[in-house]
Design an enzyme around this catalytic site. Structure first.
Site, short mmCIF file in Angstrom:
data_model
loop_
_atom_site.label_atom_id
_atom_site.label_comp_id
_atom_site.label_asym_id
_atom_site.label_seq_id
_atom_site.Cartn_x
_atom_site.Cartn_y
_atom_site.Cartn_z
N ASP A 199 2.92 13.47 -4.19
CA ASP A 199 1.98 12.43 -3.77
C ASP A 199 0.58 12.94 -4.11
O ASP A 199 0.05 13.83 -3.46
CB ASP A 199 2.11 12.19 -2.27
CG ASP A 199 1.03 11.26 -1.72
OD1 ASP A 199 0.32 10.63 -2.53
OD2 ASP A 199 0.90 11.19 -0.48
N TRP A 259 0.17 13.20 5.79
CA TRP A 259 0.88 12.37 4.82
C TRP A 259 2.17 13.02 4.36
O TRP A 259 3.18 12.35 4.14
CB TRP A 259 -0.04 12.03 3.65
CG TRP A 259 -1.21 11.23 4.12
CD1 TRP A 259 -2.52 11.63 4.19
CD2 TRP A 259 -1.18 9.90 4.66
NE1 TRP A 259 -3.29 10.64 4.73
CE2 TRP A 259 -2.50 9.56 5.02
CE3 TRP A 259 -0.16 8.97 4.87
CZ2 TRP A 259 -2.83 8.33 5.58
CZ3 TRP A 259 -0.48 7.74 5.43
CH2 TRP A 259 -1.80 7.43 5.77
N LYS A 300 -8.50 5.83 -4.05
CA LYS A 300 -9.37 6.98 -3.83
C LYS A 300 -10.24 7.23 -5.08
O LYS A 300 -11.45 7.25 -5.01
CB LYS A 300 -8.56 8.23 -3.53
CG LYS A 300 -7.42 8.05 -2.57
CD LYS A 300 -7.85 7.73 -1.15
CE LYS A 300 -6.65 7.73 -0.22
NZ LYS A 300 -7.00 7.44 1.17
#
Length: 365
Positions: free
Chosen positions: A175, A104, A199
């Site tokens: 992030d 990511w 999440k």
């Protein structure tokens, strides 16, 4: 009716059952309104209450200072990979600095390069993304626009530990999608923190952004309205129709963290205990299970490991599924096994997986 399984999906992920029960009630009729939460106007007083409580709960849980705006956006972290550099790097003479600890982070880097000059301060690719650096030891450009990190990498299962945030230097952009609300954070050290909710914070569809007021002055004119942070600050996240149901569920999850868990310190303690169950099993297996992340960088959210062969890994996943332990296949780019044990995964589910791991090693080792 099929019984609920132990769902180790990396996202969308398990939600607390008590939250799902409350969501079911509110989906039929919001108390005192006479209509579903997905049917009312996003500009109604009832939904205004939802947004305000969601923000208030986040501020209380994370001790978000008044210097930071709380925004509820859409597009997930993937949109923030572009939106952050659009707002903070486009037109700037100073480069941004990126730390790449996994898949990511690499995606965020690729998007930032479309907006301006980027220096890679650290990249763990040659190490197989098994480690994270000490940010305070990195040599950063003295005039960097910002420093971008991914606090937890879901695919490789590496995570920055407690207190990783530098006390000074470029504005920290993070992030935090996969470990948001899993532990306390010093929000005052962040210029921008963003997190897709799916999440730990709720369902897919809403993205939380915490933005320091000072950064608004950097934003260039001429951005599309929906991609300009100032638009959403000025309109309190209601410039367009927001994802009303996702925000309502996020509000319920933050209530759960506050009222049933007792706050983020308690949540962090639970998460450490859950992760230790699995890592202790890996370490005690005498090499039958091989963890991907180096021990100092092990994630409390995503436990990644390998077995001797892909065939044995497939057998592990199939037999685990028969025991009600699902979504354990590692990401297609790295293979292996991945157990995502976010906030809402009960310790009971983690213990069931540990018992299966021990039994499987005894039978197949």
């Amino acid at each position: 009716m099929t019984a609920r399984v132990w769902n180790f999906s990396p996202g969308p992920a398990t939600l607390p059952e008590s939250v799902l029960e409350r969501a079911r009630e509110r989906l039929a009729e919001l108390p005192g309104v006479g209509a579903s939460v997905v049917e009312i106007s996003h500009r109604s007083a009832a939904f205004e209450d939802v947004v305000q409580e969601a923000e208030r709960n986040l501020r209380d849980l994370l001790n978000v200072p008044e210097s930071h705006h709380v925004l509820f956006l859409q597009g997930g972290a993937s949109l923030q990979f572009s939106m952050a550099p659009m707002n903070l790097l486009r037109g700037s003479s100073a480069p941004a600095a990126y730390v790449v600890t996994g898949t990511w982070g690499a995606k965020a880097l690729a998007e930032a390069r479309k907006e301006g000059r980027v220096d890679v301060a650290w990249d763990g690719r040659d190490r197989g993304y098994t480690e994270v650096p000490d940010l305070r030891a990195l040599e950063l450009p003295g005039t960097a626009s910002y420093l971008h990190v991914s606090s937890n990498e879901t695919i490789q299962g590496v995570q920055f530990g407690e207190g990783f945030e530098p006390a000074s230097g470029p504005a920290l952009v993070c992030d935090a999608s996969s470990d948001f609300l899993s532990r306390p954070l010093p929000i005052d050290r962040y210029g921008l923190l963003y997190a897709g909710a799916q999440k730990n914070a709720g369902p897919a569809g809403v993205t939380v952004v915490l933005l320091h007021d000072d950064l608004l002055e950097r934003i260039p004119d001429g951005l599309p309205s929906m991609l300009d942070y100032r638009t959403h600050v000025e309109n309190r996240s209601l410039y367009n129709t927001p994802p009303v149901f996702a925000i309502d569920l996020l509000m319920l999850v933050t209530r759960w963290l506050r009222d049933e868990i007792g706050g983020l310190d308690k949540m962090h303690e639970r998460n450490r205990e859950k992760a230790a169950l699995l890592y202790d099993g890996i370490d005690a297996s005498e090499g039958f299970y091989r963890g991907h992340a180096s021990p100092p960088a092990r994630s409390l959210m995503n436990v990644t490991f390998r077995l001797a062969t892909p065939e044995l890994e497939s057998r592990f996943v199939a037999e685990a599924r028969d025991e009600g332990l699902v979504e354990l296949t590692g990401h297609r780019t790295v293979g292996g096994i991945r157990a995502s044990i976010y906030n809402a995964m009960p310790a009971e589910g983690v213990r069931a997986l540990r018992e299966f791991m021990d039994d499987f090693a005894d039978r197949a080792g």
